[in-house]
Design a protein around this motif. Structure first.
Motif, PDB file in Angstrom:
ATOM      1  N   VAL A 117      -3.706  -1.328  -2.490  1.00  0.00           N
ATOM      2  CA  VAL A 117      -4.424  -2.353  -1.722  1.00  0.00           C
ATOM      3  C   VAL A 117      -5.890  -1.993  -1.607  1.00  0.00           C
ATOM      4  O   VAL A 117      -6.773  -2.872  -1.684  1.00  0.00           O
ATOM      5  CB  VAL A 117      -3.782  -2.503  -0.329  1.00  0.00           C
ATOM      6  N   THR A 118      -6.192  -0.714  -1.435  1.00  0.00           N
ATOM      7  CA  THR A 118      -7.597  -0.306  -1.308  1.00  0.00           C
ATOM      8  C   THR A 118      -8.361  -0.541  -2.613  1.00  0.00           C
ATOM      9  O   THR A 118      -9.525  -0.960  -2.589  1.00  0.00           O
ATOM     10  CB  THR A 118      -7.669   1.173  -0.912  1.00  0.00           C
ATOM     11  N   GLY A 128     -14.194  -7.066  -3.133  1.00  0.00           N
ATOM     12  CA  GLY A 128     -15.531  -7.016  -2.552  1.00  0.00           C
ATOM     13  C   GLY A 128     -16.617  -7.077  -3.618  1.00  0.00           C
ATOM     14  O   GLY A 128     -17.644  -7.744  -3.433  1.00  0.00           O
ATOM     15  N   GLN A 136       0.823  -1.205   0.000  1.00  0.00           N
ATOM     16  CA  GLN A 136       0.000   0.000   0.000  1.00  0.00           C
ATOM     17  C   GLN A 136       0.861   1.260   0.000  1.00  0.00           C
ATOM     18  O   GLN A 136       0.579   2.221  -0.736  1.00  0.00           O
ATOM     19  CB  GLN A 136      -0.917  -0.011   1.232  1.00  0.00           C
ATOM     20  N   GLY A 144      -8.901  -4.261  -2.834  1.00  0.00           N
ATOM     21  CA  GLY A 144      -9.934  -4.661  -1.876  1.00  0.00           C
ATOM     22  C   GLY A 144     -11.325  -4.328  -2.375  1.00  0.00           C
ATOM     23  O   GLY A 144     -12.263  -5.119  -2.204  1.00  0.00           O
TER      24      GLY A 144
END
Length: 280
Positions: free
Chosen positions: A61-62, A69, A42, A65
C-alpha cells in the motif's frame, strides 16, 4: 379510516435526528470496511504472504500510495482522466437517449418491434469489446471507435430495462388518461415517462458499469490516451505500483459516476415510498 399509526413510514415521518444518526453509522461502517481491506492488503504484501495467492509479487500500500502521489502531480494523469471521462460521458449520454427512445418504441409500437427488434436481439449477446476490430476498420479515428464501443456497451442494458419498464406499466393508467380526453403525447408525458423511471435508472446504473469495462478495455487495445491506455503501458514496463494507480483511478471514477446516477435517480423518484429503507 387511515390513522397516523397505520400509515407507512416515510422520510417525512422519521425524525431528522434518527435519519442523521443512521446515515453517519452507515458511512462509518462503509469507511471502516474500506480501511480494513487496505490494512489487510498492506499486511499480506509487506510480509510476503504466499499460499496459492502470491501477494509477495504485488506492491504494498505504501508503494502504491507513493506512486499515486507522484502521478497526481503530473499533467499526463489529469489529461488521461479527462480523456476517459469525455469518452464515457459521450458514449453513455448517446446510449441513454437512444436507449430510452428505442425501448419505448419497442414496447409500444408493434411495427417498430418487428423491424428493429430482431437485429437488436441478434446484436445484444455480442460483447461490445468484441466489436473493437470492426470499430477500428469502420470509423475514421480511434477516438470515434472507442466512443462507439462505449455506446454499444451502455445501450443494450438501457434499452432492455426501458422496454421491460414500459411493458410493466398497468394499462389502467393509460386508460384513465385517455378516458379524460388525453392523447398519445399525454399518455407518454403523464404515464410512460414517470412510470418507467425506477426501472430506467436501474438500467442506467448497469449500463454505466458495463460502459466503464468496455471503454477501459478499448483504451488498452487501441487508445492513445486515457486511464486504460496508461494502465496497460505501466504493465508493459513492469511498473506494478502504477498499474494499481490505474486500477484505483478506474474504481474511483466508476464509483463516482454510479453514485451520481443513483443520486439523480433518487431525486427523480421522490414520489416512491421508501419507508423500509429509512427504518433500516
Amino acid at each position: 379510516m387511515t390513522t397516523l399509526a397505520s400509515r407507512p413510514t416515510t422520510e417525512a415521518t422519521v425524525p431528522r435526528a434518527t435519519r442523521a444518526r443512521g446515515g453517519w453509522r452507515h458511512r462509518a461502517l462503509r469507511a471502516a470496511s474500506v480501511l480494513a481491506a487496505i490494512g489487510l492488503w498492506q499486511v499480506l504484501t509487506a510480509n510476503g504472504f504466499r499460499f496459492w495467492l502470491r501477494f509477495d509479487t504485488l506492491p504494498t500500500v505504501t508503494e502504491i500510495g507513493a506512486a499515486l502521489g507522484h502521478r497526481l502531480g503530473t499533467a499526463a494523469y489529469w489529461l488521461d482522466l479527462a480523456q476517459s471521462l469525455i469518452r464515457i460521458l459521450t458514449g453513455f449520454g448517446l446510449a441513454a437517449v437512444v436507449g430510452v427512445i428505442t425501448g419505448i418504441l419497442l414496447a409500444r409500437s408493434p411495427v417498430f418491434a418487428d423491424v428493429f427488434g430482431p437485429p437488436a436481439e441478434l446484436l445484444r449477446p455480442i460483447p461490445a469489446i468484441a466489436i473493437v476490430p470492426v470499430a477500428i476498420l469502420l470509423f475514421p479515428s480511434d477516438e470515434a471507435g472507442i466512443v462507439a464501443i462505449t455506446f454499444l456497451a451502455a445501450y443494450f442494458p438501457i434499452m432492455v430495462s426501458t422496454r421491460h419498464a414500459v411493458r410493466a406499466l398497468p394499462t389502467i393508467w393509460e386508460d384513465s388518461v385517455r378516458t379524460l380526453g388525453g392523447g398519445r403525447w399525454d399518455v407518454l408525458r403523464q404515464v410512460v415517462l414517470p412510470g418507467i423511471l425506477p426501472g430506467l435508472f436501474g438500467g442506467l446504473s448497469v449500463g454505466m458499469g458495463v460502459a466503464w469495462i468496455c471503454v477501459i478495455s478499448a483504451e488498452m487495445i487501441s487508445g492513445r490516451l486515457g486511464v486504460g491506455y496508461r494502465t496497460w503501458q505501466a504493465y508493459t514496463v513492469l511498473d506494478y505500483p502504477a498499474v494499481f494507480v490505474g486500477i484505483i483511478t478506474i474504481g474511483v471514477l466508476g464509483f463516482g459516476t454510479a453514485a451520481a446516477i443513483e443520486l439523480i435517480g433518487r431525486r427523480a423518484t421522490r414520489w416512491l415510498p421508501r419507508g423500509e429503507e429509512t427504518t433500516r
